[in-house]
Design an enzyme around this catalytic site. Structure first.
Site, PDB file in Angstrom:
ATOM      1  CG  HIS A   1     -16.207   6.461  41.706  1.00 22.17           C
ATOM      2  ND1 HIS A   1     -15.719   5.367  42.028  1.00 22.17           N
ATOM      3  CD2 HIS A   1     -16.226   6.925  40.648  1.00 22.17           C
ATOM      4  CE1 HIS A   1     -15.287   5.035  40.886  1.00 22.17           C
ATOM      5  NE2 HIS A   1     -15.599   6.032  39.826  1.00 22.17           N
ATOM      6  CD  GLU A   2     -19.113   8.752  38.901  1.00 22.08           C
ATOM      7  OE1 GLU A   2     -18.115   9.357  38.113  1.00 22.08           O
ATOM      8  OE2 GLU A   2     -19.151   7.680  38.763  1.00 22.08           O
TER       9      GLU A   2
ATOM     10  N   GLY B   1     -22.679   6.132  37.440  1.00 21.24           N
ATOM     11  CA  GLY B   1     -22.177   7.564  37.500  1.00 21.24           C
ATOM     12  C   GLY B   1     -21.167   7.697  36.648  1.00 21.24           C
TER      13      GLY B   1
ATOM     14  CG  HIS C   1     -13.719  10.185  37.708  1.00 24.46           C
ATOM     15  ND1 HIS C   1     -12.795   9.369  37.381  1.00 24.46           N
ATOM     16  CD2 HIS C   1     -14.713   9.193  38.095  1.00 24.46           C
ATOM     17  CE1 HIS C   1     -12.962   8.258  37.410  1.00 24.46           C
ATOM     18  NE2 HIS C   1     -14.193   7.842  37.790  1.00 24.46           N
TER      19      HIS C   1
ATOM     20  CB  CYS D   1     -14.050   3.039  37.916  1.00 22.96           C
ATOM     21  SG  CYS D   1     -13.960   4.510  36.882  1.00 22.96           S
ATOM     22  CG  LEU D   2     -18.837   3.156  33.792  1.00 23.87           C
ATOM     23  CD1 LEU D   2     -19.870   4.107  33.144  1.00 23.87           C
ATOM     24  CD2 LEU D   2     -19.618   1.865  33.332  1.00 23.87           C
TER      25      LEU D   2
ATOM     26  CD  GLN E   1     -15.649   7.999  34.358  1.00 19.72           C
ATOM     27  OE1 GLN E   1     -16.642   8.228  35.127  1.00 19.72           O
ATOM     28  NE2 GLN E   1     -15.360   6.590  34.411  1.00 19.72           N
TER      29      GLN E   1
END
Ligand code: NI
Length: 167
Positions: free
Chosen positions: A131-132, A46, A135, A89-90, A51
């Site tokens: 999660h996304e 995701g 953000h 998380c990226l 991000q």
């Protein structure tokens, strides 16, 4: 398509509230295509627009069948159950925490053409939706766990999971 640079924790952009998407134009489509390529290259499941430095309400999620779901102006409209598990998380590469999320989530969003749709999923994909979407309001998963796992804790956790799966 192009790979975009992923912003890492500590950058103030990740703490900002994103604005709604209002123009479903070529520029949006390019952003979505670039995000898909960036996600594929990163090996994650995701990615949210902030991000890659864009403060707009959109994210992409790869579901359990490998299908990429584009969520524009997404909102969680229903959820049920609970799951507790590893989350990363990226923007926080290589670090993980244990986070509790709903087990099943229903999301209302628009597609890249502005058409409203709803999607429901469970388990890892539901976790990823939560999660996304968070953000987009400047929140990171680290707010839901008391600490990030050390390498040793990570090893232990994975070993326990493996044992549980074997049983
Ligand atoms: Ni993330």
């Amino acid at each position: 398509m192009a790979i975009r640079k992923i912003v890492e924790r500590g950058d103030p952009i990740l703490a900002k509230v994103c604005r709604p998407v209002t123009d479903f134009n070529a520029r949006l489509h390019t952003l979505l295509d670039d995000m898909a390529e960036t996600l594929e290259e990163s090996g994650g499941v995701g990615l949210a627009a902030p991000q890659v430095g864009i403060l707009r309400r959109l994210c992409i999620v790869e579901d359990s069948e490998g299908e990429l779901i584009e969520l524009i102006n997404p909102e969680i409209v229903a959820y049920e159950g609970e799951q507790t598990g590893l989350e990363g998380c990226l923007s926080i590469p290589g670090r993980y925490g244990i986070v509790t999320r709903p087990y099943k989530v229903r999301v209302r969003a628009q597609d890249r053409y502005g058409i409203t749709f709803e999607v429901e999923d469970e388990d890892l994909t539901a976790r990823c939706f939560c999660h996304e979407i968070e953000h987009l309001d400047g929140h990171l998963f680290t707010e839901h766990c008391d600490h990030l796992l050390s390498d040793k804790e990570m090893e232990e956790y994975l070993r326990e999971q493996e044992e549980e799966n074997r049983e």
